[in-house]
Design a protein around this motif. Structure first.
Motif, mmCIF file in Angstrom:
data_model
loop_
_atom_site.group_PDB
_atom_site.id
_atom_site.type_symbol
_atom_site.label_atom_id
_atom_site.label_comp_id
_atom_site.label_asym_id
_atom_site.label_seq_id
_atom_site.Cartn_x
_atom_site.Cartn_y
_atom_site.Cartn_z
ATOM 1 N N PHE A 157 33.176 -59.952 29.431
ATOM 2 C CA PHE A 157 32.813 -59.686 28.040
ATOM 3 C C PHE A 157 33.190 -60.899 27.190
ATOM 4 O O PHE A 157 34.343 -61.314 27.154
ATOM 5 C CB PHE A 157 33.519 -58.445 27.511
ATOM 6 N N PHE A 158 32.178 -61.471 26.553
ATOM 7 C CA PHE A 158 32.380 -62.580 25.626
ATOM 8 C C PHE A 158 32.153 -62.094 24.196
ATOM 9 O O PHE A 158 31.406 -61.140 23.967
ATOM 10 C CB PHE A 158 31.382 -63.714 25.897
ATOM 11 N N VAL A 159 32.766 -62.784 23.244
ATOM 12 C CA VAL A 159 32.448 -62.591 21.832
ATOM 13 C C VAL A 159 32.070 -63.951 21.263
ATOM 14 O O VAL A 159 32.810 -64.936 21.420
ATOM 15 C CB VAL A 159 33.622 -61.981 21.047
ATOM 16 N N PHE A 160 30.905 -63.996 20.615
ATOM 17 C CA PHE A 160 30.415 -65.228 20.001
ATOM 18 C C PHE A 160 30.787 -65.216 18.524
ATOM 19 O O PHE A 160 30.451 -64.279 17.795
ATOM 20 C CB PHE A 160 28.911 -65.357 20.218
ATOM 21 N N LEU B 150 22.552 -69.062 18.252
ATOM 22 C CA LEU B 150 21.894 -69.971 19.193
ATOM 23 C C LEU B 150 22.708 -70.106 20.481
ATOM 24 O O LEU B 150 22.147 -70.132 21.587
ATOM 25 C CB LEU B 150 21.700 -71.338 18.547
ATOM 26 N N ALA B 151 24.029 -70.191 20.347
ATOM 27 C CA ALA B 151 24.885 -70.271 21.533
ATOM 28 C C ALA B 151 24.778 -68.994 22.365
ATOM 29 O O ALA B 151 24.713 -69.044 23.598
ATOM 30 C CB ALA B 151 26.335 -70.523 21.118
ATOM 31 N N LEU B 152 24.751 -67.846 21.693
ATOM 32 C CA LEU B 152 24.604 -66.560 22.379
ATOM 33 C C LEU B 152 23.312 -66.499 23.178
ATOM 34 O O LEU B 152 23.315 -66.163 24.370
ATOM 35 C CB LEU B 152 24.640 -65.433 21.345
ATOM 36 N N GLN B 153 22.191 -66.835 22.546
ATOM 37 C CA GLN B 153 20.912 -66.755 23.239
ATOM 38 C C GLN B 153 20.835 -67.758 24.385
ATOM 39 O O GLN B 153 20.258 -67.470 25.441
ATOM 40 C CB GLN B 153 19.760 -66.972 22.266
ATOM 41 N N THR B 154 21.428 -68.925 24.199
ATOM 42 C CA THR B 154 21.442 -69.919 25.274
ATOM 43 C C THR B 154 22.191 -69.398 26.482
ATOM 44 O O THR B 154 21.732 -69.534 27.627
ATOM 45 C CB THR B 154 22.050 -71.234 24.770
ATOM 46 N N MET B 155 23.351 -68.761 26.254
ATOM 47 C CA MET B 155 24.081 -68.198 27.389
ATOM 48 C C MET B 155 23.279 -67.089 28.057
ATOM 49 O O MET B 155 23.251 -66.994 29.292
ATOM 50 C CB MET B 155 25.455 -67.674 26.985
ATOM 51 N N ILE B 156 22.625 -66.241 27.275
ATOM 52 C CA ILE B 156 21.824 -65.158 27.846
ATOM 53 C C ILE B 156 20.781 -65.717 28.806
ATOM 54 O O ILE B 156 20.654 -65.272 29.951
ATOM 55 C CB ILE B 156 21.153 -64.339 26.728
ATOM 56 N N LEU B 157 20.021 -66.704 28.363
ATOM 57 C CA LEU B 157 18.951 -67.255 29.186
ATOM 58 C C LEU B 157 19.501 -67.972 30.417
ATOM 59 O O LEU B 157 18.943 -67.853 31.515
ATOM 60 C CB LEU B 157 18.075 -68.187 28.364
ATOM 61 N N CYS B 158 20.601 -68.704 30.256
ATOM 62 C CA CYS B 158 21.179 -69.418 31.394
ATOM 63 C C CYS B 158 21.795 -68.439 32.393
ATOM 64 O O CYS B 158 21.678 -68.627 33.605
ATOM 65 C CB CYS B 158 22.225 -70.415 30.905
ATOM 66 N N ALA B 159 22.438 -67.378 31.889
ATOM 67 C CA ALA B 159 23.027 -66.375 32.779
ATOM 68 C C ALA B 159 21.943 -65.678 33.586
ATOM 69 O O ALA B 159 22.079 -65.476 34.799
ATOM 70 C CB ALA B 159 23.835 -65.368 31.968
ATOM 71 N N GLN C 199 29.537 -75.193 14.650
ATOM 72 C CA GLN C 199 30.314 -74.108 14.059
ATOM 73 C C GLN C 199 30.212 -72.799 14.851
ATOM 74 O O GLN C 199 30.261 -71.712 14.278
ATOM 75 C CB GLN C 199 29.870 -73.877 12.617
ATOM 76 N N ALA C 200 30.100 -72.919 16.164
ATOM 77 C CA ALA C 200 30.186 -71.746 17.034
ATOM 78 C C ALA C 200 31.432 -71.866 17.894
ATOM 79 O O ALA C 200 31.817 -72.961 18.305
ATOM 80 C CB ALA C 200 28.953 -71.656 17.928
ATOM 81 N N SER C 201 32.071 -70.736 18.144
ATOM 82 C CA SER C 201 33.151 -70.657 19.119
ATOM 83 C C SER C 201 32.857 -69.479 20.033
ATOM 84 O O SER C 201 32.195 -68.518 19.636
ATOM 85 C CB SER C 201 34.515 -70.477 18.443
ATOM 86 N N ASN D 207 25.159 -71.145 8.259
ATOM 87 C CA ASN D 207 25.132 -72.162 9.316
ATOM 88 C C ASN D 207 25.979 -71.752 10.516
ATOM 89 O O ASN D 207 25.568 -71.923 11.671
ATOM 90 C CB ASN D 207 25.628 -73.502 8.775
ATOM 91 N N ALA D 208 27.168 -71.202 10.265
ATOM 92 C CA ALA D 208 28.034 -70.776 11.357
ATOM 93 C C ALA D 208 27.417 -69.606 12.117
ATOM 94 O O ALA D 208 27.493 -69.535 13.350
ATOM 95 C CB ALA D 208 29.412 -70.391 10.816
ATOM 96 N N SER D 209 26.770 -68.687 11.397
ATOM 97 C CA SER D 209 26.128 -67.537 12.033
ATOM 98 C C SER D 209 24.995 -67.984 12.947
ATOM 99 O O SER D 209 24.861 -67.500 14.084
ATOM 100 C CB SER D 209 25.587 -66.575 10.968
#
Length: 277
Positions: A99-102, A137-146, A68-70, A130-132
């Motif tokens: 600039f992304f929006v999660f 989680l998707a946001l933090q994953t991108m931060i660490l990978c970036a 439930q993330a986009s 759940n969606a939040s």
């Protein structure tokens, strides 16, 4: 001394565990040493890298595999300017290369139920939560990978304070809401490692306890003030609270939290598909 002891000391400085005999690990060291970046070079990250980072973000854990993330990339210059104009103290929103929006996306699961003839009502508190969490989680994953790819990032949660305008600019449908934005690009200046609260008050074993909080906060405030003091002109709410002779992290955050943010967010959600039943 462990291979991670210096990074732990810089991050916490609390005299706590230093990692023991753990083998050197570049990823762990990167996480411990991560910094928020607000100034970026003009160099644009390659599209292939950005696509890969989105894929990594969407590979994060998801509650019950509901997914439930986009992720929305805001490329339109007018949209970027319109969002940036709402927050003049944060010029990096409009100026960062990417600039992304999660988005918390409770809509998709409800639509799946409709398509499969099942009565899914996902505007509940559980659906929102759940969606939040999926989006966070998707946001933090991108931060660490970036950051592991040499990029700098700055998450922007303040966009929820102007939810009505932001949602209109992004043309969001019902049951889809922004959790945070993310500025991304190659750093033009070094940030600093933000000193975190001592682990003695943020980690627990078997039971929660905060008896040590007052003394630990006083110590933390002094240590953090010595490393990156808040200038007098940046004290919050002096008209209401008065100018503090010593203005530590806990005083700053207490003043900030006393002025509740995001008042527009709950009514927006209720008007766009969430009952929280």
């Amino acid at each position: 001394m462990s291979e991670h002891a210096d990074a732990l000391a810089t991050r916490f400085g609390d005299g706590g565990p230093d990692g023991g005999d753990i083998e050197p690990n570049a990823f762990l060291r990167g996480v411990l040493s991560r910094k928020t970046v607000r100034r970026y070079s003009d160099r644009m990250p390659e599209e292939g890298l950005l696509d890969l980072l989105v894929a990594c973000a969407l590979s994060a854990s998801a509650k019950s595999d509901f997914q439930q993330a986009s992720v929305m990339r805001v490329r339109d210059a007018d949209k970027r300017v319109a969002i940036g104009r709402l927050f003049p103290s944060m010029p990096w929103i409009a100026a960062s290369p990417v600039f992304f929006v999660f988005l918390g996306d409770a809509r998709r699961l409800q639509r799946i139920g409709e398509l499969r003839g099942k009565p899914v009502k996902n505007g509940t508190l559980e659906g929102f939560f759940n969606a939040s969490v999926d989006a966070a989680l998707a946001l933090q994953t991108m931060i660490l990978c970036a950051e592991s790819s040499g990029l700098g990032t700055c998450p922007i949660s303040v966009i929820r304070n102007e939810i009505d305008t932001v949602a209109k600019v992004l043309e969001l449908p019902d049951m889809v809401f922004p959790v945070a934005g993310l500025c991304l690009g190659y750093p033009a200046a070094e940030g600093h490692v933000s000193l975190r609260l001592p682990r003695s008050i943020t980690t627990h074993v078997d039971r929660y306890g905060d008896d040590a909080l007052p003394a630990a906060l006083d110590d933390y405030d002094r240590r953090r003030h010595a490393r990156h003091a808040i200038p007098k002109e940046q004290q919050r709410g002096n008209a209401e609270f008065g100018e503090a002779e010593f203005y530590g992290w806990s005083e700053d955050k207490a003043r900030q939290a006393a002025k509740a943010e995001g008042a527009a967010f709950p009514p927006y959600l209720r008007a766009h598909g969430f009952s929280f039943d």
